[in-house]
Design a protein around this motif. Structure first.
Motif, PDB file in Angstrom:
ATOM      1  N   ARG A  48       6.980  -2.629  -8.234  1.00 25.88           N
ATOM      2  CA  ARG A  48       6.826  -3.968  -7.397  1.00 25.88           C
ATOM      3  C   ARG A  48       5.776  -4.547  -7.304  1.00 25.88           C
ATOM      4  NH1 ARG A  48      12.968  -3.919  -6.281  1.00 25.88           N
ATOM      5  NH2 ARG A  48      12.399  -6.471  -4.638  1.00 25.88           N
ATOM      6  N   VAL A  49       5.386  -3.528  -7.154  1.00 24.88           N
ATOM      7  CA  VAL A  49       4.028  -5.120  -5.931  1.00 24.88           C
ATOM      8  C   VAL A  49       2.834  -5.384  -7.521  1.00 24.88           C
ATOM      9  CG1 VAL A  49       1.587  -4.650  -5.201  1.00 24.88           C
ATOM     10  CG2 VAL A  49       3.291  -3.419  -4.222  1.00 24.88           C
ATOM     11  N   LEU A  50       3.039  -4.777  -7.956  1.00 29.44           N
ATOM     12  CA  LEU A  50       1.442  -5.255  -9.965  1.00 29.44           C
ATOM     13  C   LEU A  50       3.054  -6.149 -10.234  1.00 29.44           C
ATOM     14  CD1 LEU A  50      -0.841  -4.113 -11.414  1.00 29.44           C
ATOM     15  CD2 LEU A  50       1.225  -3.114 -13.114  1.00 29.44           C
ATOM     16  N   GLY A 337      -0.828   2.642   8.300  1.00 24.53           N
ATOM     17  CA  GLY A 337      -0.580   2.388   6.145  1.00 24.53           C
ATOM     18  C   GLY A 337      -0.723   0.980   6.222  1.00 24.53           C
ATOM     19  N   ILE A 338      -0.046   0.779   4.839  1.00 23.23           N
ATOM     20  CA  ILE A 338      -0.396  -0.836   4.529  1.00 23.23           C
ATOM     21  C   ILE A 338       0.055  -1.665   5.218  1.00 23.23           C
ATOM     22  CG2 ILE A 338       0.036  -1.851   2.452  1.00 23.23           C
ATOM     23  CD1 ILE A 338       0.660   0.827   0.676  1.00 23.23           C
ATOM     24  N   ILE A 339      -0.771  -3.105   4.902  1.00 24.50           N
ATOM     25  CA  ILE A 339       0.440  -4.406   5.489  1.00 24.50           C
ATOM     26  C   ILE A 339       0.256  -4.806   4.293  1.00 24.50           C
ATOM     27  CG2 ILE A 339       0.168  -5.991   7.086  1.00 24.50           C
ATOM     28  CD1 ILE A 339      -2.250  -4.285   8.871  1.00 24.50           C
ATOM     29  N   TRP A 340       1.285  -5.292   3.766  1.00 22.19           N
ATOM     30  CA  TRP A 340       1.501  -6.016   2.648  1.00 22.19           C
ATOM     31  C   TRP A 340       1.942  -7.939   2.762  1.00 22.19           C
ATOM     32  CZ3 TRP A 340       0.002  -4.156  -1.826  1.00 22.19           C
ATOM     33  CH2 TRP A 340       0.082  -2.884  -2.467  1.00 22.19           C
ATOM     34  N   PRO A 341       1.055  -8.720   2.224  1.00 22.59           N
ATOM     35  CA  PRO A 341       0.541  -9.726   2.463  1.00 22.59           C
ATOM     36  C   PRO A 341       2.244 -10.199   2.092  1.00 22.59           C
ATOM     37  CG  PRO A 341      -1.432  -9.188   1.895  1.00 22.59           C
ATOM     38  CD  PRO A 341      -0.449  -8.331   1.837  1.00 22.59           C
ATOM     39  N   ALA A 345       4.278  -8.370  -1.456  1.00 24.95           N
ATOM     40  CA  ALA A 345       5.326  -7.328  -0.438  1.00 24.95           C
ATOM     41  C   ALA A 345       6.080  -6.729  -1.795  1.00 24.95           C
ATOM     42  CB  ALA A 345       6.051  -7.462   0.459  1.00 24.95           C
ATOM     43  N   PRO A 346       5.818  -5.431  -1.679  1.00 26.58           N
ATOM     44  CA  PRO A 346       7.298  -4.634  -2.436  1.00 26.58           C
ATOM     45  C   PRO A 346       8.718  -5.219  -2.387  1.00 26.58           C
ATOM     46  CG  PRO A 346       6.386  -3.639  -1.849  1.00 26.58           C
ATOM     47  CD  PRO A 346       5.529  -4.629  -1.441  1.00 26.58           C
ATOM     48  N   ILE A 398       4.623   2.361   4.082  1.00 31.64           N
ATOM     49  CA  ILE A 398       4.881   1.544   2.834  1.00 31.64           C
ATOM     50  C   ILE A 398       4.681  -0.230   3.299  1.00 31.64           C
ATOM     51  CG2 ILE A 398       6.427   2.877   1.469  1.00 31.64           C
ATOM     52  CD1 ILE A 398       8.449   1.165   2.606  1.00 31.64           C
ATOM     53  N   GLY A 399       4.527  -0.639   4.591  1.00 33.31           N
ATOM     54  CA  GLY A 399       4.230  -1.742   4.573  1.00 33.31           C
ATOM     55  C   GLY A 399       4.539  -3.186   5.344  1.00 33.31           C
TER      56      GLY A 399
END
Ligand code: 5CA
Length: 439
Positions: A48-50, A337-341, A345-346, A398-399
């Motif tokens: 999803r991120v990719l 963990g991760i912190i997605w912008p 984000a997934p 998972i962020g």
């Protein structure tokens, strides 16, 4: 997506083979699985991120007027013999022989193939300028694949190629790429600094690398701290305007910013000492102008305005799409963990039901899940029969940018809790106001 029906193979233990945060976190969050050295499967969350990274790259390339195509991963060695790179490339190239004993290779880049497409179909200067690009897997048999997707052997790259009549036009294409890259990285919530670099096996006179500052970066970089104050922001750019693209290039590259290959201490030392920075960076893209290096030996000419054939001026421009997934995590994580912008984000938001099986909590979660999804948000609803603590730990790992915590106690007061992953701040909010708060 309901977590009970999803495939999210998170790891409790920290994998011993991973040396840097992004590699550890991608494995722990179930984003990737190593298939063999430097080659990875992308599991649902990572995929999803990719795809989000790819989407932003596609949008920004097309905004700049560049045309998407798709070339194969396997290429014929004969094309590379024409440019002279078949022998020159060395052991990084994966060479394959087919059943008819023909020499093939898994493409490490596509200058030759795109030049072949161009020379087969374009014959007049009237069809220029033209920039074609694709997002495709590459293979480079790196001696030391490491850091997960950051230095893989198989990796996803956006590579674009411009064809222009004159050097001047090709330099405009170079500047256009520089501007579009600034926009691309900023949209992902990343600051990538263009730095003068060395052109390596691609060749050429002019090249900039884009580096994301990170302690674990593979390159040493030297820059004037003022450069980190620059923001592209939401300015409107006319990509056809030579002046506008040139002025952005000047704004972002006058100040000193170089990789170790081109670092010049004599110039660096003239910068006031308090502004001099030596750091490490992750290379997430590179642009090249190389003129007629491929068009001349491969006969990629067009008929010029005077009727005479002219070898076209070219450049190539790459973005490390799969590497960006790792670079984004290097730049955005904490001890949990991760912190997605938001843009990559997934999922945008996670719903944590702290008392699965409680009729009121279940109904409130279902209603929120439906409403937020209908509002266009990507939602991951943790509906597993699990302890609340374990659910929180998964969400932090998972962020996802926002978390909504739903439990019977809050619902009695008519509220749920909305938490921001980056700041950790929580607020109590009426469930019916959540969608408006997030869109
Ligand atoms: N043909 C040119 C431009 S299209 C080219 O190949 N450029 S490159 O070599 O600089 O690669 C472009 C980008 O791909 C790099 O900036 C980097 O972000 C990414 N990249 C290169 N090698 C790897 C690798 N082994 N693993 C992951 N990403 C890589």
């Amino acid at each position: 997506m309901r977590l009970s029906r999803y495939f999210l193979p998170v790891l409790k233990e920290t994998p011993a083979e991973a040396q840097i945060a992004s590699h550890r976190l991608m494995l722990r969050a179930g984003m990737i699985k190593q298939a063999s050295a430097g080659i990875y499967s992308w599991l649902p969350l990572g995929y999803r991120v990719l795809r989000n990274i790819e989407r932003i790259v596609h949008e920004e390339q097309q905004r700049a007027g560049h045309i998407p195509v798709l070339m194969p991963t396997l290429q014929s060695a004969d094309l590379w013999r024409e440019s002279g790179r078949y022998d020159a490339y060395g052991p990084e190239m994966l060479r394959i022989r087919d059943r008819h004993d023909r020499d093939m290779l898994y493409g490490p880049t596509n200058e030759e193939m795109i030049t072949d497409i161009f020379r087969s179909h374009v014959s007049s200067y009237k069809d220029l300028p033209m920039t074609l690009y694709h997002i495709q897997w590459k293979f480079r048999d790196e001696v030391r694949p490491r850091f997960g997707v950051m230095r893989g052997r198989e990796f996803l790259m956006k590579d674009g190629y411009n064809f222009d009549l004159t050097k001047e036009d090709a330099l405009h294409a170079y500047n256009r790429h520089l501007v579009s890259y600034l926009r691309t990285y900023e949209r992902m919530g990343l600051q990538a600094i263009p730095m003068r670099a060395d052109s390596g096996p691609i060749g050429g006179d002019d090249t900039h690398e884009f580096l994301v500052l990170a302690e674990t970066g593979e390159s040493e970089v030297f820059y004037d701290s003022e450069i980190t104050d620059l923001k592209f922001g939401d300015r409107e750019i006319d990509y056809d305007s030579v002046e506008q693209c040139q002025s952005v290039l000047e704004e972002f590259t006058s100040r000193y910013a170089r990789t170790d290959e081109t670092h010049d201490p004599a110039i660096f030392d003239q910068i006031p000492e308090e502004r001099r920075r030596v750091a490490r960076g992750i290379e997430v893209g590179q642009i090249f102008y190389f003129g007629t290096k491929y068009s001349e030996p491969m006969g990629a000419t067009v008929q010029g305005p005077d009727g005479k054939p002219v070898a076209v001026h070219m450049g190539s421009h790459g973005i490390g799409v799969s590497r960006l997934a790792g670079a984004l995590i290097e730049a955005n994580h904490d001890e949990k963990g991760i912190i997605w912008p938001w843009e990559v984000a997934p999922f945008h938001v996670g719903i944590v039901n702290v008392k699965q099986g409680d009729a009121t909590a279940d109904a409130a979660c279902e209603a929120l899940y439906k409403e937020l999804t209908a509002a266009g948000l990507e939602v991951l609803y943790d509906d597993r029969e699990e302890r609340a603590g374990a659910k929180f730990a998964t969400m932090d790992l998972i962020g996802l940018p926002k978390r909504i915590t739903v439990g019977p106690r809050g619902l009695e007061k008519g509220v749920v809790e909305l938490t921001d992953r980056r700041t950790g701040e929580s607020e109590e909010i009426k469930p019916e106001l959540v969608a408006a708060a997030l869109t």
